[in-house]
Design an enzyme around this catalytic site. Structure first.
Site, short mmCIF file in Angstrom:
data_model
loop_
_atom_site.label_atom_id
_atom_site.label_comp_id
_atom_site.label_asym_id
_atom_site.label_seq_id
_atom_site.Cartn_x
_atom_site.Cartn_y
_atom_site.Cartn_z
N HIS A 298 -31.69 -5.84 139.50
CA HIS A 298 -31.72 -5.68 138.05
C HIS A 298 -31.53 -4.24 137.62
CE1 HIS A 298 -33.12 -9.76 138.45
NE2 HIS A 298 -32.43 -9.90 137.35
N GLU A 540 -28.77 -21.96 137.72
CA GLU A 540 -28.84 -20.99 138.81
C GLU A 540 -29.49 -21.58 140.05
OE1 GLU A 540 -30.75 -17.47 137.21
OE2 GLU A 540 -32.19 -18.63 136.08
N ASP A 564 -28.21 -15.47 140.78
CA ASP A 564 -29.15 -16.27 141.54
C ASP A 564 -28.43 -17.44 142.21
OD1 ASP A 564 -31.73 -15.13 141.45
OD2 ASP A 564 -31.79 -15.55 139.30
N CYS A 611 -23.28 -16.01 132.86
CA CYS A 611 -23.89 -14.76 132.44
C CYS A 611 -24.31 -13.90 133.62
CB CYS A 611 -25.07 -15.01 131.50
SG CYS A 611 -26.38 -15.95 132.27
#
Ligand code: PEP
Ligand code: MG
Length: 831
Positions: A298, A540, A564, A611
């Site tokens: 992240h 995901e 993911d 996304c």
């Protein structure tokens, strides 16, 4: 007593890992074993890795083991054979990271002979700044902790807890990481380590914290006095375990302080948490080197969103000698360039100018609706982590917010944000969005985004554990607060709601029941809220793909979390650099899965987006369009390039491409298909005003070629300026392109030019062209596509013939601006 003499075979000396290995071998015997380094006359108990490390033993040092005890005979034999055959293996280097996707150094740089340190690119771009090391925690404040009668027992508890946690980690590891952690474990189990701390407490009347720090400093000082390159590694081992001990003993003291950046900075750290990153002054952060982070961590996602280049492939220790020095972080070629000289700086300034120019042009067109060349709509949205990012995203041309990572609001604080704070943040995004859609993803806590204040116990597999929607029932109060804030903010604007990590229908049914209850509450309180917010799920978890039809009955849209999904589909940890070569969503299995989701969802009239990071990869845009995705959401800075590429694509051709890709048998086959796939484009004239440059800077030959190729990229005539430049240089090395009369005609026929072009640079003065035909003040560069046949030669010889004509030459040199040159050439040459 028996003696075993040997020369130290370890190229890196006796550092933590080999010391641990040797200690393990010696500990197997009942005999006492002493290690002696004859060069330094240092001695150590060979059953203590710490003592072994402290001997300062280097490659080829003459050493002995003295063995004394009941099994000395067998011990000697076994150790002799081990030292002979296996000792050296314990010194092996860590395996190199995955092959970098970096450009080779362009000649315009390599010919300047820069001093470079090659790394691996995690986020692209170029940054200049002062190298600053992130020391995650300064330990000084622990010194103030007073001594207490419980210190002795505390130490034992903390040592046991640390050993426990290391043991737990060890179970999950193999290879080198396991060896390193084993070495750490053996250091804390080493008698010398703990007894030094006890002695400091007992004899010096120190408190435990001060004793741990003093012990650490004493050992590190000893290690740092050695001349081996590896000494820093050893010191950092000691530092690492000492820090962990302090953290375990006084968790509340852990540093929450942020590093304050006061000048343009290249930050070097092992890793940063997303909240640490967000706490930095991003206007001063010009680049990062992260030792231990994966491609979709992240922090990295946030760095890309802020256009901050990131490299890996260096250890903090390795770069510590460069602290406070100026450097360039080159996220194009994947190198760090410490203390660049003027010429090298000249290259980088120009490189950045050209890159900015390219972005500028793309941004100009970014406000246009995202359509393919044949008018097929593919919505391009932005991923954001805070309300502050929203205006920038819309400036880049976002047609909505496809993912608001709301969990970022919850991080780096002592308690969750209350309803009002959240309401304001959500409202701020909706205001920036106007009537464009904003998808609020409810908090995705867990995995690599942990919150201390929820007190969720540590897990062995956080990504497979208690995260996202799975924690909502336990923290229903928190979840409902968030729903209230989103529903209330959604009363104005185009808000949508998305739930992360859903894998079964009952999870979404539970969410819907919560939504109903929260709405009833808001209604009863007389508050304004959005009554019908579109609801979607993140796809995901692979199992969802088999029941998309069922989800279609319950939700309005799907957004594929490819980050993911990639890790779960292949069982490849997204944050583990060792398996990053396997972490690739462009494989037949992944594409087939995407195709299946889209087909089923469309059959039920629902839309599907992506996304995850995959959504913003321009290389794969033709596949995403071809697979029929309805929306792509990505970090803001990627939007202009994606929209401009989309305008060149034909949706039918892309569909055909995607069908073929799904039938491929390997990722490589897909890459080949992609390489061969050329989007249709409108023809552009060979000669155009935008490619005629009058410069007032005294560029060298290298920079003139860099400038002309980079300018072609800025004008959308090539996507590959560095490769094009290389082709120019290859030609340049065979034939001199100075043609006399102050003119040079560098030329190439290249696969890297999209629109054949003539570029011109009018220089401020005669410039060395490294050619026997003399200096030049006019450079005419021909870059022709491979399909141009012999046009290349024709244009070249036409130009050369014209230049012999004095009148032509004179008018060319006298032309005062780009337009005059353009008119002249258009008049005189036949293309
Ligand atoms: C994803 O998994 O692709 C995603 C977008 O969510 P995150 O990266 O926040 O886990
Ligand atoms: Mg995710």
């Amino acid at each position: 007593m028996l003696t075993l003499d040997f020369l130290c075979p370890l190229p890196n000396g006796l550092h933590a890992r080999p010391a641990w290995a040797l200690k393990e071998q010696c500990s197997a015997w009942r005999s006492d074993i002493r290690f002696i380094n004859h060069r330094l006359n240092s001695h150590a108990d060979a059953k203590s890795s710490l003592a072994l490390v402290s001997t300062g033993t280097l490659f080829n040092d003459s050493c002995s083991l003295e063995i004394y005890g009941p099994d000395e005979e067998q011990a000697r034999r076994a150790l002799e054979s081990w030292l002979d055959k296996d000792f050296i293996d314990s010194d092996s280097e860590l395996p190199a990271a995955a092959a970098p996707q970096s450009h080779p150094l362009p000649r315009s740089l390599s010919r300047l002979h820069p001093h470079i340190l090659p790394g691996t690119i995690l986020a692209s771009g170029i940054g200049f700044g002062t190298i600053t090391l992130w020391r995650s925690d300064s330990l000084e404040r622990y010194r103030a902790i007073p001594a207490s009668p419980e210190d002795m027992t505390r130490l034992e508890h903390s040592l046991a807890e640390l050993a426990d946690s290391l043991n737990q980690q060890l179970r999950l590891l193999d290879g080198e990481s396991k060896t390193i952690l084993s070495a750490h474990l053996s250091l804390i189990q080493d008698d010398e380590f703990a007894s030094n701390i006890r002695r400091l407490m007992r004899d010096q009347k120190q408190g435990l914290a001060a004793a741990i720090i003093d012990n650490m400093e004493a050992i590190c000082a000893k290690l740092l006095a050695s001349s081996s390159d590896y000494l820093r590694e050893r010191a950092s081992d000691i530092r690492d375990i000492s820090e962990r001990l302090l953290h375990i003993t006084w968790p509340a003291y852990r540093n929450q302080d942020m590093l304050r950046l006061t000048q343009p900075t290249l930050l070097v750290a092992e890793d940063l948490t997303p909240s640490q990153f967000l706490g930095l002054d991003l206007t001063q952060l010009k680049g990062m080197v992260l030792e231990k982070t994966g491609r979709t961590s992240h922090t990295l996602i946030l760095a890309r969103a802020s256009s901050i280049p990131v490299l890996s492939g260096f250890s903090v220790t390795e770069l510590s000698a460069l602290e406070h020095r100026q450097a360039v972080l080159d996220g194009q070629c994947g190198v760090l360039v410490p203390e660049p000289d003027d010429a090298v700086m000249g290259y980088y300034r120009l490189a950045r100018e050209l890159a900015d120019k390219r972005v500028e042009r793309q941004t100009r067109d970014a406000a246009l609706t995202a359509l393919s060349r044949d008018g097929h709509r593919l919505e391009i949205a932005a991923n954001i982590g805070s309300a502050l990012e929203a205006p920038g995203a819309f400036e880049s041309g976002a047609e909505g917010i496809g993912l608001f990572r709301s969990e970022m609001l919850y991080m780096d604080r002592q308690a969750a944000p209350d309803e009002q704070e959240q309401f304001e943040a959500y409202q701020q995004v909706l205001l920036a969005a106007g009537d464009k859609p904003v998808i609020f993803r409810t908090m995705d806590i867990g995995g690599d985004k942990q919150l201390n204040y929820l007190n969720i116990p540590q897990e062995e597999n956080p990504f497979l554990g208690y995260r996202a929607v799975r924690i909502y029932p336990e923290f229903a109060g928190l979840f409902r607060t968030q729903l209230r804030a989103i529903l209330r903010a959604g009363a104005q604007g185009n808000a949508q709601l998305m739930i992360p990590m859903v894998h079964s229908l009952d999870q979404i049914l539970w969410v819907k029941s919560q939504l109903r209850e929260v709405k009833a509450e808001l209604q009863a309180e007389g508050l304004r809220y959005a009554n019908s917010l579109p609801l979607g799920i993140m796809v995901e978890v692979p199992s969802v793909c088999y029941i998309i039809d069922h989800f279609c009955d319950e939700v309005d849209f799907f957004s594929i979390g490819s980050n993911d999904m990639t890790q779960y589909l292949y069982a490849v940890d997204r944050n583990n650099p060792r398996v990053s070569p396997l972490y690739n969503p462009i494989t037949p299995s992944f594409l087939r899965m995407l195709s299946q989701i889209v087909t089923v969802a469309h059959r039920h009239g629902k839309w599907v987006g992506i996304c995850g990071e995959l959504g913003g990869e321009s290389r794969y845009l033709p596949l995403m369009l071809g697979l029929g995705l309805d929306e792509l959401s990505m970090s803001g800075p990627r939007i202009p390039a994606i929209k401009s590429l989309l305008r060149q694509l034909n949706s039918d051709a892309c569909r055909e491409l995607a069908d073929k890709a799904c039938e491929c048998r390997s990722a490589e086959e897909i890459e080949t298909l992609l390489r061969e796939f050329t989007p249709l484009e409108e023809a552009r004239p060979l000669l155009a005003l935008e490619n005629i440059l009058f410069t007032d800077k005294p560029y060298r030959k290298e920079q003139i070629i860099q400038l002309l190729c980079g300018n072609l990229a800025a004008n959308g005539r090539t996507e590959h300026p560095l490769e094009l430049e290389e082709d120019i240089w290859q030609r340049e090395e065979i034939v001199t392109t100075g043609v006399g009369f102050g003119v040079a005609i560098p030329h190439t026929k290249s696969a890297w030019i999209r629109h054949s072009s003539i570029s011109i640079a009018r220089l401020p003065a005669l410039t060395d062209w490294q050619s026997e035909m003399g200096e030049v003040e006019l450079v005419i560069m021909l870059t022709l596509g491979e399909h141009e046949g012999i046009n290349h030669v024709k244009v070249f010889s036409q130009l050369a013939r014209k230049l012999v004509n004095k009148a032509f030459r004179q008018s060319l040199m006298e032309a005062r601006d780009a337009q005059a040159i353009l008119d002249l050439l258009n008049r005189e040459l036949v293309f």
